[in-house]
Design a protein around this motif. Sequence first.
Motif, PDB file in Angstrom:
ATOM      1  N   GLU B 172     -19.361   2.192  -5.978  1.00  0.00           N
ATOM      2  CA  GLU B 172     -18.425   3.004  -5.214  1.00  0.00           C
ATOM      3  C   GLU B 172     -18.591   4.485  -5.575  1.00  0.00           C
ATOM      4  O   GLU B 172     -18.638   5.359  -4.709  1.00  0.00           O
ATOM      5  CB  GLU B 172     -17.011   2.539  -5.549  1.00  0.00           C
ATOM      6  CG  GLU B 172     -16.002   2.821  -4.488  1.00  0.00           C
ATOM      7  CD  GLU B 172     -14.676   2.146  -4.820  1.00  0.00           C
ATOM      8  OE1 GLU B 172     -13.978   1.770  -3.895  1.00  0.00           O
ATOM      9  OE2 GLU B 172     -14.341   2.006  -6.021  1.00  0.00           O
ATOM     10  N   ALA B 175     -21.754   5.835  -4.040  1.00  0.00           N
ATOM     11  CA  ALA B 175     -21.646   6.126  -2.608  1.00  0.00           C
ATOM     12  C   ALA B 175     -20.856   7.414  -2.397  1.00  0.00           C
ATOM     13  O   ALA B 175     -21.212   8.270  -1.579  1.00  0.00           O
ATOM     14  CB  ALA B 175     -20.977   4.962  -1.899  1.00  0.00           C
ATOM     15  N   GLU B 176     -19.800   7.561  -3.187  1.00  0.00           N
ATOM     16  CA  GLU B 176     -18.943   8.733  -3.034  1.00  0.00           C
ATOM     17  C   GLU B 176     -19.714  10.015  -3.380  1.00  0.00           C
ATOM     18  O   GLU B 176     -19.663  11.008  -2.649  1.00  0.00           O
ATOM     19  CB  GLU B 176     -17.740   8.579  -3.966  1.00  0.00           C
ATOM     20  CG  GLU B 176     -16.563   9.422  -3.563  1.00  0.00           C
ATOM     21  CD  GLU B 176     -15.353   9.146  -4.460  1.00  0.00           C
ATOM     22  OE1 GLU B 176     -14.243   9.176  -3.953  1.00  0.00           O
ATOM     23  OE2 GLU B 176     -15.559   8.879  -5.667  1.00  0.00           O
ATOM     24  N   VAL B 179     -22.292  10.838  -0.670  1.00  0.00           N
ATOM     25  CA  VAL B 179     -21.698  11.404   0.542  1.00  0.00           C
ATOM     26  C   VAL B 179     -21.258  12.840   0.280  1.00  0.00           C
ATOM     27  O   VAL B 179     -21.466  13.733   1.106  1.00  0.00           O
ATOM     28  CB  VAL B 179     -20.517  10.527   1.012  1.00  0.00           C
ATOM     29  CG1 VAL B 179     -19.757  11.223   2.126  1.00  0.00           C
ATOM     30  CG2 VAL B 179     -21.019   9.177   1.473  1.00  0.00           C
ATOM     31  N   SER B 185     -19.723  13.589   5.104  1.00  0.00           N
ATOM     32  CA  SER B 185     -18.467  13.041   5.577  1.00  0.00           C
ATOM     33  C   SER B 185     -17.799  14.073   6.484  1.00  0.00           C
ATOM     34  O   SER B 185     -17.875  15.266   6.241  1.00  0.00           O
ATOM     35  CB  SER B 185     -17.556  12.739   4.393  1.00  0.00           C
ATOM     36  OG  SER B 185     -16.233  12.646   4.835  1.00  0.00           O
ATOM     37  N   CYS B 225     -21.729  -1.311   4.353  1.00  0.00           N
ATOM     38  CA  CYS B 225     -21.395   0.085   4.080  1.00  0.00           C
ATOM     39  C   CYS B 225     -19.907   0.368   4.271  1.00  0.00           C
ATOM     40  O   CYS B 225     -19.359   1.284   3.667  1.00  0.00           O
ATOM     41  CB  CYS B 225     -22.197   1.018   4.993  1.00  0.00           C
ATOM     42  SG  CYS B 225     -23.951   0.858   4.768  1.00  0.00           S
ATOM     43  N   TYR B 228     -17.174   0.907   1.462  1.00  0.00           N
ATOM     44  CA  TYR B 228     -17.136   2.069   0.569  1.00  0.00           C
ATOM     45  C   TYR B 228     -16.458   3.238   1.272  1.00  0.00           C
ATOM     46  O   TYR B 228     -16.826   3.576   2.398  1.00  0.00           O
ATOM     47  CB  TYR B 228     -18.550   2.453   0.143  1.00  0.00           C
ATOM     48  CG  TYR B 228     -19.214   1.336  -0.605  1.00  0.00           C
ATOM     49  CD1 TYR B 228     -19.170   1.283  -1.990  1.00  0.00           C
ATOM     50  CD2 TYR B 228     -19.832   0.306   0.077  1.00  0.00           C
ATOM     51  CE1 TYR B 228     -19.749   0.235  -2.674  1.00  0.00           C
ATOM     52  CE2 TYR B 228     -20.417  -0.750  -0.597  1.00  0.00           C
ATOM     53  CZ  TYR B 228     -20.368  -0.777  -1.978  1.00  0.00           C
ATOM     54  OH  TYR B 228     -20.934  -1.824  -2.646  1.00  0.00           O
ATOM     55  N   ARG B 230     -15.546   6.509   2.882  1.00  0.00           N
ATOM     56  CA  ARG B 230     -16.273   7.649   3.439  1.00  0.00           C
ATOM     57  C   ARG B 230     -17.748   7.368   3.722  1.00  0.00           C
ATOM     58  O   ARG B 230     -18.408   8.161   4.374  1.00  0.00           O
ATOM     59  CB  ARG B 230     -16.153   8.887   2.533  1.00  0.00           C
ATOM     60  CG  ARG B 230     -14.709   9.330   2.409  1.00  0.00           C
ATOM     61  CD  ARG B 230     -14.518  10.380   1.348  1.00  0.00           C
ATOM     62  NE  ARG B 230     -15.163  11.640   1.726  1.00  0.00           N
ATOM     63  CZ  ARG B 230     -15.280  12.679   0.907  1.00  0.00           C
ATOM     64  NH1 ARG B 230     -14.805  12.606  -0.322  1.00  0.00           N
ATOM     65  NH2 ARG B 230     -15.866  13.766   1.297  1.00  0.00           N
ATOM     66  N   LEU B 231     -18.268   6.257   3.182  1.00  0.00           N
ATOM     67  CA  LEU B 231     -19.678   5.973   3.450  1.00  0.00           C
ATOM     68  C   LEU B 231     -19.855   5.570   4.916  1.00  0.00           C
ATOM     69  O   LEU B 231     -20.800   5.990   5.586  1.00  0.00           O
ATOM     70  CB  LEU B 231     -20.192   4.871   2.515  1.00  0.00           C
ATOM     71  CG  LEU B 231     -21.664   4.511   2.679  1.00  0.00           C
ATOM     72  CD1 LEU B 231     -22.552   5.715   2.408  1.00  0.00           C
ATOM     73  CD2 LEU B 231     -22.069   3.370   1.752  1.00  0.00           C
TER      74      LEU B 231
END
Lengths: 380, 838
Positions: B172, B175-176, B179, B185, B225, B228, B230-231
């Motif tokens: 997580e 991914a954050e 992004v 995002s 996807c 997660y 905002r992913l």
Amino acid sequence: MNEPRTEPAPQCFLGRHGYHFDLFLSYAHADVDGTGESPLKTWSQQFYRSLLAALRSFQLEPLPRVFLDEAPRQENALNRAGHLAPELIETVGKSALLQIVMSPHYLKSEWCRRELEAFVNTLPDKRGSAKDRLIIAKAIDTEGQPWPEALCDAEGNKTVGWQYHDPDKYFPHGWMTEWGRHIPPQMGAALFDMAHFIKRRLEQIDAELTEKQKKSELVSWLEQGQAERIYLYGRSDDEAEWDAVSQDLDRLGIVVYPGEPEPLDVDDDSAKRAQYARLASRCDAMVMVGADGLKLDFDLDVVGRERRNLIASKYKKYLPCAVLDRSGSLARPARVSNARRFGIDWIDPNACDWPNYIKVWLQSSADSVRQRYGVETPAP
Amino acid sequence: MNRAWGGIEGSAGAPEIEGPYPGLRPFLAEEAEIFFGREQMADEVLVRLNERHMVVVHGTSGCGKSSLIAAGVLPQLAKRRARRGLTLNVGSFRPGSRPMQSLVATIAGEVAGGTAPADMQKVYAAIAQRQGARPELARLAKAAGIDQLCIIVDQFEELFRFAEDESFEEAERFAETLVALAGASDRPADWWEEGGEGDGVLATEAKEAQISFLLTMRSEFLGDCSRYPRLAEAINRTQYLLPNMERSDLIRAIREPAEVFGGTVDHALAEKIADDAGREQDPLPLVQHALMKLWRASDNGALDLSGYEQALAASGQSEALRQKSPLSAILADHADAVLAQATKGESDRLAATGFIFRALTRKDSEGRAIRCPQRYARLEKVSGVGPQVTREIVDCFRREGVSFLTPYEAMQAEIDPATVIDISHEALIRTWPRMSDRTIDPETAQPVGWLEREAQEAMVWRWLVLHAKFFRTNNSAYLDGTTTDRLGDWFQTVKTRPEWARPYLLHGEGKEDVREEPEWKAVDGLLEESRRRTWLERNMVRRWKKLGWWSLVLLAVALVGVVAAGVQGYSMWSKAQALRSLEAARQSTANSLYVTANVTLEKNTKRRAGSNPAEDELVDPGVAAVASGGAEGTMLVINRKSGYIWIGATRGNGTLSHIVRSDGRSLPPAAVERGGSYRIRGNLTVREGPPGADGQPAEAIGLIADNTLVTAVEPPIPAPGAAGYWLRALLVPTKLPNVRLLHAGDEETAAASAGNFTDLGYSVAASDDASARGRWEVLYCREEDRGAALRLAAIASRELAQTHGLEARTVAPVRGSDCPAPGEPGLRLIVDFSAAAS
């Protein structure tokens, strides 16, 4: 209905590619008693009218033309081939697609066998790709009866075709009835789907042949050293060089695209880049103005190779390309060989009769264009 | 940096490429010049990358994502940047087992590789920021002399496996961070947050570098996807589904590379290959492979249709495959040729190759063949042929121009135990008959294709594991005879490569040796027990049939014997138990001993309950002792298990001295087969294992009496340093207690006799005792020693008769009155050796 054979100069959708008929309808008359009439013949003729109406509803231009033989055939007559045979065989040869009305009678008919044989034999000579040229309408059930090899796939399975009878019924929808303009509702979907398939196939053949024709025209155009438009590439900071070449070409009556040299930030401006590519695709050749060695090295790769490849992929246009080395000082062996690997020629105006040399160069590039397009060399 | 992405910075130079077609492997960066047909797609990706700073290129497996980026997008980007005098740094990684670390290390590595020195502490801090990470990093990168930083995350879907197997939290965070760094995002900044992030204008005078991310992923993971934050939004804005190549592009991809090398591909061939490609599920690698083969076979670089047709005609594949999928047939033919090189005609190499490829493939839940990458170390374990040969085989399949396994030799010359080995393309799994053939081999009753065999055996294993679990709670759930035979044989082959079973453990405990895993032990136990019971039942049923009405008489005798022994539980006897008594009866006629079976499970239950294992193995009240039909008191209650026995040396006629066929005929060592039943000649000591290398026998665990039937577990083992053989067999050893030998008569004879008993497995303490004069008996005190006393009496009778010629009397067990002190041997053997033959 007799008009197909009475018309002196047949007009059909694929007529411009040398075909006389778009579709040849092959069916067994099943005229066992010699009266010239039979339920299958009646059904097939009505089927023909409905199919023709469906095909014409697609508004192809010119309208498709379907051949139907209405002459009486006596299947059991002694002279089965009859005097009509050569004429029929010739018509089969001039038809783009063969529509078969499948029935047990079809499988037994000597006439139909000859028609199929003639069609298959002339397939290699027909213009356009040979695939999907046989259209099968399953009228009467032939379950359990073998089909001719030409109607089966590589593994011996019968071609699927379109079915006009219920799975558990022997005779087709609309059997022994006069349906006139009103297609029996049960066969409407199959008929429309089949007609749609025929239409698409005709369009594909047309597109394929048109593409071939255009390419041939382009090649012969180049062979004569002719070019209507040339894409002249140069960087905006080499404006003077670009202008000089542009004027040279203009004097020869060649239109130069674009109207000015390219700015460098086109790399990050996708809209502009796309416009340049589109403009180039409308041209017959590309000339790159060589002014600075280092710049040229990059441009050979980014414009000469990559952009031309993009144009080849997106617009299916192969642009012959040459570097015009006005100073004559850029032609280092490594650079020239790089250019050659990208399929780019080298023109040194000081060593040739520039700008008239452009004709010679275009003629010399005709072969590589022909080769890429797979256009056959015309017989000497 | 992986070589696939390397080498893109340089401008055009002479190509150092092997040939115009890379074959099965993806295109390398330096192969941009032979990469044709994907120009529109590369352009689309570049447009998106410029506008969005992140592009997720997704598509099916093998659709060419990696090639597009390596040989299409990145070289073009590099050239465009170089054209404007801008610097581009490219880093790449796969999420793998340390996604966060890899991300940070890759970015930091690229920033550190800039033309100016960078403050790495600030770089780390910038990456860790939630807000403003992107502009901060962009400034730092620019300060380090970088105009554009492009990070490739190849096989992004590995993140989802990591989240499942390792840590969802880290996935997580990864991914954050990604992004945030990509600024991908579209979440607007909340009012209390710092203002929006400006997009760096890409120009030499700009203050920030452009930071872009290129991700590749298989489309089937798109759904993952959304888990997660905002992913999903980022993916929505940045995804690019890689389309199929149009026919005209495919034709170009076929024809143009040859021209770069001064060759040609004629139109008819290009059209034919394009047609054939239409019949394949994922045609691109197959097309590349076929062209590579044709190119390599050609003398002049002019490829034409006739060469293709000749290659097909010369292929050893079936007519059906050649007709239906010519490109696959060429691949399969090549694979067969490489296999022949790798195996050199040796069957163990062939088997090893099979196990290597089986380890590298799997069927997914929908039965589709998929790849299953493995560390090289594991392949060594499953191959069963040792490191050197395994290495040779693997290298053979990853050579340049072969490329059936990754890492390709062209990209990574050396592999180590931690290197992940993978099949380069699923097309190989699907189209190579050696892998995918589903037909059943009539000899082995197994599918011919490795993949099918693997899938089937995996199912068998899992079924066995589940059954073994059930068996723990229900001891009657052992396997029937036919199943035991088949699976028992199969399991013997699995035992030669225990590591094979590891991926199929339902709940592995991560033991170094798979054989230490509880599931392995459970399966082993189930099969062992099933084999034991099968053996018993078969032999009894055979006897029953053979003996005919006599068997009924014997059964009656046995039943009477049971009643006479006063054993309870008649009503509990099942049919199987009745059969067992029959077997016991048969044994008694041969040995004057009665045999009955014990049930391992009950033994286990008792062990768990904490009772004495030594007793458990001997006494089984549930099954009951069976009374003797011969001399009073000669009764044994024994337990069948496996142990090692000395089966003697070969005699003059080549047959073994201590073992014969069940019908009494003698046999040579080679005729002793796994699973076969044999009769023992002589009382043999059962030992825990085979002798050590020094020839020292392993510890004795009991005795097996003369004429007993045993089942061979393995073929005989030649004794180290001596003539003769040892055999691991299923048998019924008698566990022997401590004995005090009180003897009279010749001291030496008594000592020899004591030695003999010790050899049999008894612990014997001998002493001369005048009271022994004239007595031949076994004395026991406690009632629980009665069984052991009976056994000792039976053995002693035989032993004294055979060794010392004491035939006149039979040693009899007698209940004594003076009990030994606790800890003292419970049995006393009292013998007068005066009459012994010296």
